[in-house]
Design a protein around this motif. Sequence first.
Motif, PDB file in Angstrom:
ATOM      1  N   HIS A   9       1.072  -1.168  -0.106  1.00 35.62           N
ATOM      2  CA  HIS A   9      -0.042  -0.400  -0.354  1.00 35.62           C
ATOM      3  C   HIS A   9       0.921   1.197   0.422  1.00 35.62           C
ATOM      4  O   HIS A   9       0.208   2.193  -0.076  1.00 35.62           O
ATOM      5  N   MET A  77       1.334 -15.241  -9.396  1.00 32.97           N
ATOM      6  CA  MET A  77       0.002 -15.303 -10.366  1.00 32.97           C
ATOM      7  C   MET A  77       0.732 -15.095 -11.278  1.00 32.97           C
ATOM      8  O   MET A  77       0.092 -15.658 -12.518  1.00 32.97           O
ATOM      9  N   VAL A  81       0.397 -17.817 -14.895  1.00 32.45           N
ATOM     10  CA  VAL A  81       0.098 -17.292 -16.296  1.00 32.45           C
ATOM     11  C   VAL A  81       1.025 -17.621 -17.298  1.00 32.45           C
ATOM     12  O   VAL A  81       0.814 -18.235 -18.430  1.00 32.45           O
ATOM     13  N   LEU A  84       0.983 -20.989 -18.091  1.00 31.90           N
ATOM     14  CA  LEU A  84      -0.281 -21.408 -18.168  1.00 31.90           C
ATOM     15  C   LEU A  84       0.313 -20.924 -20.095  1.00 31.90           C
ATOM     16  O   LEU A  84       0.213 -22.018 -20.734  1.00 31.90           O
ATOM     17  N   LEU A  87       2.235 -23.135 -22.135  1.00 31.51           N
ATOM     18  CA  LEU A  87       2.081 -24.661 -21.843  1.00 31.51           C
ATOM     19  C   LEU A  87       1.440 -24.680 -22.870  1.00 31.51           C
ATOM     20  O   LEU A  87       1.447 -26.513 -23.919  1.00 31.51           O
ATOM     21  N   ILE A  88       0.856 -24.158 -23.346  1.00 34.30           N
ATOM     22  CA  ILE A  88      -0.312 -23.658 -24.296  1.00 34.30           C
ATOM     23  C   ILE A  88       0.432 -24.312 -25.674  1.00 34.30           C
ATOM     24  O   ILE A  88      -0.156 -24.564 -26.925  1.00 34.30           O
ATOM     25  N   VAL A  91       1.907 -27.240 -26.320  1.00 33.39           N
ATOM     26  CA  VAL A  91       0.722 -28.637 -26.217  1.00 33.39           C
ATOM     27  C   VAL A  91       0.906 -28.221 -28.232  1.00 33.39           C
ATOM     28  O   VAL A  91       0.432 -29.304 -28.849  1.00 33.39           O
ATOM     29  N   THR A  92       0.384 -26.926 -28.273  1.00 32.86           N
ATOM     30  CA  THR A  92      -0.407 -26.590 -29.705  1.00 32.86           C
ATOM     31  C   THR A  92       0.876 -27.503 -30.454  1.00 32.86           C
ATOM     32  O   THR A  92       0.457 -27.471 -32.143  1.00 32.86           O
ATOM     33  N   PHE A  94       2.982 -29.896 -30.077  1.00 40.12           N
ATOM     34  CA  PHE A  94       2.420 -31.373 -30.564  1.00 40.12           C
ATOM     35  C   PHE A  94       1.838 -31.968 -31.527  1.00 40.12           C
ATOM     36  O   PHE A  94       2.604 -32.547 -32.391  1.00 40.12           O
ATOM     37  N   ASP A  95       1.205 -30.435 -31.979  1.00 44.04           N
ATOM     38  CA  ASP A  95       0.258 -30.662 -33.124  1.00 44.04           C
ATOM     39  C   ASP A  95       1.314 -30.765 -34.732  1.00 44.04           C
ATOM     40  O   ASP A  95       2.054 -31.981 -35.339  1.00 44.04           O
ATOM     41  N   TYR A  96       1.530 -29.612 -34.766  1.00 37.68           N
ATOM     42  CA  TYR A  96       2.747 -28.991 -36.489  1.00 37.68           C
ATOM     43  C   TYR A  96       4.023 -29.498 -35.807  1.00 37.68           C
ATOM     44  O   TYR A  96       4.118 -29.470 -37.085  1.00 37.68           O
ATOM     45  N   PHE A  98       4.661 -32.682 -34.837  1.00 41.50           N
ATOM     46  CA  PHE A  98       4.546 -34.187 -35.050  1.00 41.50           C
ATOM     47  C   PHE A  98       3.478 -34.100 -36.497  1.00 41.50           C
ATOM     48  O   PHE A  98       3.503 -35.670 -36.873  1.00 41.50           O
ATOM     49  N   ARG A  99       3.390 -33.747 -37.359  1.00 41.09           N
ATOM     50  CA  ARG A  99       1.954 -33.742 -37.889  1.00 41.09           C
ATOM     51  C   ARG A  99       2.596 -34.181 -39.532  1.00 41.09           C
ATOM     52  O   ARG A  99       3.846 -34.300 -39.791  1.00 41.09           O
TER      53      ARG A  99
END
Lengths: 99, 534
Positions: A9, A77, A81, A84, A87-88, A91-92, A94-96, A98-99
């Motif tokens: 404060h 906090m 964020v 997170l 990580l998002i 994880v996304t 992970f698709d591109y 190994f596609r």
Amino acid sequence: MENHEHEPHENHITSYTTLAKVLIGLLFLTFITVAVTGIHLGPLTVAVALIIACVKGGIVLTWFMHLKFELPVFRYMVLGVFLLFALIIIVTFFDYAFR
Amino acid sequence: METQNNQLNYIEDTQGRWGIFAWIFSTDHKRIGILYLISITTFFLLAALMGGLMRLELIAPGETIMDAQTYNGLFTVHGIIMIFLVVIPGLGAVFGNFFLPIMIGARDVAFPRLNLFSWWIYMAGAILAVYSQFAGDGPPDTGWTFYAPYSTESGTNVVAAVFAAFVLGFSSILTGLNFIVTIHRMRAPGMTWFKMPLFPWSLYATAWIQVLATPIVGITLMMIVAERLFQIGFFDPALGGDPILYQHLFWIYSHPAVYIMILPAMGVITEIIPTFAKKSIFGYKAIALSSVAIAAVGYFVWGHHMYTSGMSGTARWFFSFLTFIVAIPSAIKVFNWVATMYKGSIDARTPFLYAATFIFLFMIGGLTGLVLGSLATDVHVHDTSFVVAHFHYIIFGGMGFAFFAAIHYWWPKMFGKMYNERVANIAWLITFVGFNVLYFPLFVIGIQGMPRRYFDYLPEFHAGHLISTIGAFILLSGLFLMIINIYRAKKHVTPAGDNPWGGVTLEWQVPSPPPTLNFDEIPTITKSPYSFEK
């Protein structure tokens, strides 16, 4: 300043010198962001851009938004964020990857 | 802990404002909760009627009451209204606003004006959503998921609809932010984290999802608008974009959004069961932390909506694995609810009947979710009416029945009047039967191959659709009976008393209806919230 770190404060006045340094740091990172687009990094292009953006976001939060002077819980906090978000993205990709 | 109160109650205390202005400009969290209750119930009835019309179209093969384009518009509008205007705000906006401050021993939320502003934003988004259905080039026909590239090409009113969802997102974020700060800063003296009731715990976990996930869908929807207006090439393969990227971005929000819907529902059930079993909740910490675990793991399972999209095999097994992991904290809650009832002195009043129904329907929804979470079986039932059935068992059987449980549980506290319990129980029975007759046949014909979002079908699916349509009208009659019964309770004068169910959490220690400032003196908390010992 350190004495006041756990007193949220209190009013904190950051010196112009510090603010100027932060501004120069942010401009330098913006320059880096533009510069790396000219280097062919392949799949790492997005990762590098995001890391630089996160560093810039961290700097803004720390000095301009006074996170440096807040209670540790707020830092945790914000850290959560960022974690997170990372990580998002991972994880996304992970698709591109190994596609 | 008993608090005596000599203030005006929140209904009598108009704070000098006249008529409707005493409501739409009030910053009292209880009045804002009622505003949301009226708004959400209105939109629910509108979308439920649309659902009834869709079922009527499907009563027989071929075109019956509408053409294919109208049907496409109707299921899109039904989805947008139900998802963005009803189930996402739902329990948090109505009962969270009304009861969170009281349950944690506070006089209001941390930011009362922001709270009222959230309702105004909600109404602005709602008006825009309704406008998008009737103006411009006709209602959007993309489904509530706005999948690209079709949503970037459809000639219907997609821009207004996605902008409505964007605006509604702000309301959700601000409510979440308000709840996080309220729970951190405004708990009564002595109310440590593990002395806080479990409905506020569920709202806390939900609020973090609202704050962190909603901006992602906001940006994604704006990317749709940008793609339509400027042909940028984010998602359209013809422009070099990737349609699977849209699905990733959409579900990064929209799967956690399922937890925005269901976590507060679980919180409501956790309040009701101890009250009617007259027993302290079993596994308090496990329930509290499982809410947080669901919120955390729930962020990383979005890909199970995309198994057949062309996503990489590695990502598919990764998402499938995490989907099975998220079932664990959900199962912990169900185990704890059942364990709470075990050897309890169960009083099967109306709220308890709805709560028990929630567990039953949520279990069916949850177990069929595992069928969809498994890679091999999902391929078979993807985009069939099996998915429609699963989704409605979770969202309607879960969140919907928890909402009905909550309204029957807390109505006497909110208005100080008791409804006719006999009629309420009859309405519960009709609703329960209608729900299962409506949705269970969809599992069966889904496994047989009935695609979802089709306005016509092969003759072999006729029996299933006919039964389902009959169920829809049983369900609608149950809903109307329930609403009329509750509305009549407000008009009639059967006083409910301050604590008709013998509840022990703080809201049952204040008068019914609660006074404007909730408490004469903020109570000091010394016991666990579910302590039934005298």
